[in-house]
Design a protein around this motif. Structure first.
Motif, PDB file in Angstrom:
ATOM      1  N   LYS A  80      36.831 -37.175  25.106  1.00  0.00           N
ATOM      2  CA  LYS A  80      37.279 -37.847  23.889  1.00  0.00           C
ATOM      3  C   LYS A  80      37.182 -39.356  24.094  1.00  0.00           C
ATOM      4  O   LYS A  80      37.590 -39.875  25.131  1.00  0.00           O
ATOM      5  N   GLY A  81      36.604 -40.029  23.126  1.00  0.00           N
ATOM      6  CA  GLY A  81      36.447 -41.472  23.214  1.00  0.00           C
ATOM      7  C   GLY A  81      35.081 -41.920  23.713  1.00  0.00           C
ATOM      8  O   GLY A  81      34.824 -43.120  23.804  1.00  0.00           O
ATOM      9  N   CYS A 107      31.716 -41.464  17.830  1.00  0.00           N
ATOM     10  CA  CYS A 107      32.657 -41.413  18.939  1.00  0.00           C
ATOM     11  C   CYS A 107      33.188 -39.993  19.057  1.00  0.00           C
ATOM     12  O   CYS A 107      33.686 -39.421  18.078  1.00  0.00           O
ATOM     13  N   HIS A 110      36.592 -38.478  17.361  1.00  0.00           N
ATOM     14  CA  HIS A 110      37.091 -39.386  16.322  1.00  0.00           C
ATOM     15  C   HIS A 110      36.112 -39.441  15.157  1.00  0.00           C
ATOM     16  O   HIS A 110      34.905 -39.350  15.356  1.00  0.00           O
ATOM     17  N   PRO A 137      34.594 -43.351  27.776  1.00  0.00           N
ATOM     18  CA  PRO A 137      35.768 -44.179  27.468  1.00  0.00           C
ATOM     19  C   PRO A 137      36.161 -45.015  28.677  1.00  0.00           C
ATOM     20  O   PRO A 137      35.989 -44.597  29.821  1.00  0.00           O
ATOM     21  N   PRO A 142      40.973 -44.319  23.623  1.00  0.00           N
ATOM     22  CA  PRO A 142      39.622 -44.502  23.090  1.00  0.00           C
ATOM     23  C   PRO A 142      39.495 -45.892  22.481  1.00  0.00           C
ATOM     24  O   PRO A 142      40.417 -46.384  21.840  1.00  0.00           O
ATOM     25  N   ARG A 144      36.968 -48.807  20.385  1.00  0.00           N
ATOM     26  CA  ARG A 144      35.788 -49.059  19.568  1.00  0.00           C
ATOM     27  C   ARG A 144      34.883 -50.017  20.322  1.00  0.00           C
ATOM     28  O   ARG A 144      35.319 -50.686  21.255  1.00  0.00           O
ATOM     29  N   PRO A 149      40.975 -50.911  20.088  1.00  0.00           N
ATOM     30  CA  PRO A 149      41.403 -49.507  20.060  1.00  0.00           C
ATOM     31  C   PRO A 149      41.260 -48.914  18.667  1.00  0.00           C
ATOM     32  O   PRO A 149      41.249 -49.645  17.680  1.00  0.00           O
TER      33      PRO A 149
END
Length: 150
Positions: A80-81, A107, A110, A137, A142, A144, A149
């Motif tokens: 994740k991320g 991502c 997300h 990540p 996570p 951007r 964040p």
């Protein structure tokens, strides 16, 4: 064919949904690289990077769909991320070199503004390559692109 007809025809190609039951898929040649896009020199003189992933899909495939397919074969990208920065690598018709045009970012885990971007909407042509910079990540949170964040 008049110029107006050509423009209308191109718009139909990018906007019309594809009937996946009746339309033959195209072979999409995808190249993933950790943290950055491949060097454009890797695509010169008939050569391509060695880490090719071949996907059969349609021009209305979204970046989120392509992200899912890459995650199926690349376990490291499932966290994740993880960011997926997509680019189209295409031959420059005026010079004997390839160019990269960035088309969006997704991502893992997300929702994002580029999730529903399609290949057709970014003027992908059969024979172009997709280059994906996969960035894991940075920490437990996570982030951007640019370090902000979610």
């Amino acid at each position: 064919m008049p110029v107006e007809s050509v423009v209308e025809e191109q718009q139909k190609d990018t906007e019309a949904p594809v009937d996946r039951e009746k339309t033959c898929p195209l072979l999409l040649r995808v190249f993933c690289n950790q943290g950055r896009h491949h060097q454009l020199g890797d695509f010169q003189r008939g050569q391509t990077p060695s880490n090719e992933l071949q996907i059969y899909t349609w021009k209305d495939a979204t970046l989120k769909e392509l992200t899912s397919l890459v995650k199926e074969v690349n376990p490291d990208s499932r966290r994740k991320g993880t960011f997926f920065d997509f680019g189209i690598v295409y031959p420059d018709l005026r010079t004997p070199v390839y160019r990269l045009r960035e088309i969006g970012t997704t991502c893992s885990g997300h929702r994002g503004q580029d999730d529903n971007v399609t290949l057709a909407s970014k003027r992908f042509q059969t024979g172009d390559y997709i280059d994906i910079a996969v960035t894991p990540p940075r920490s437990g949170l996570p982030m951007r692109r640019g370090g902000r964040p979610f």
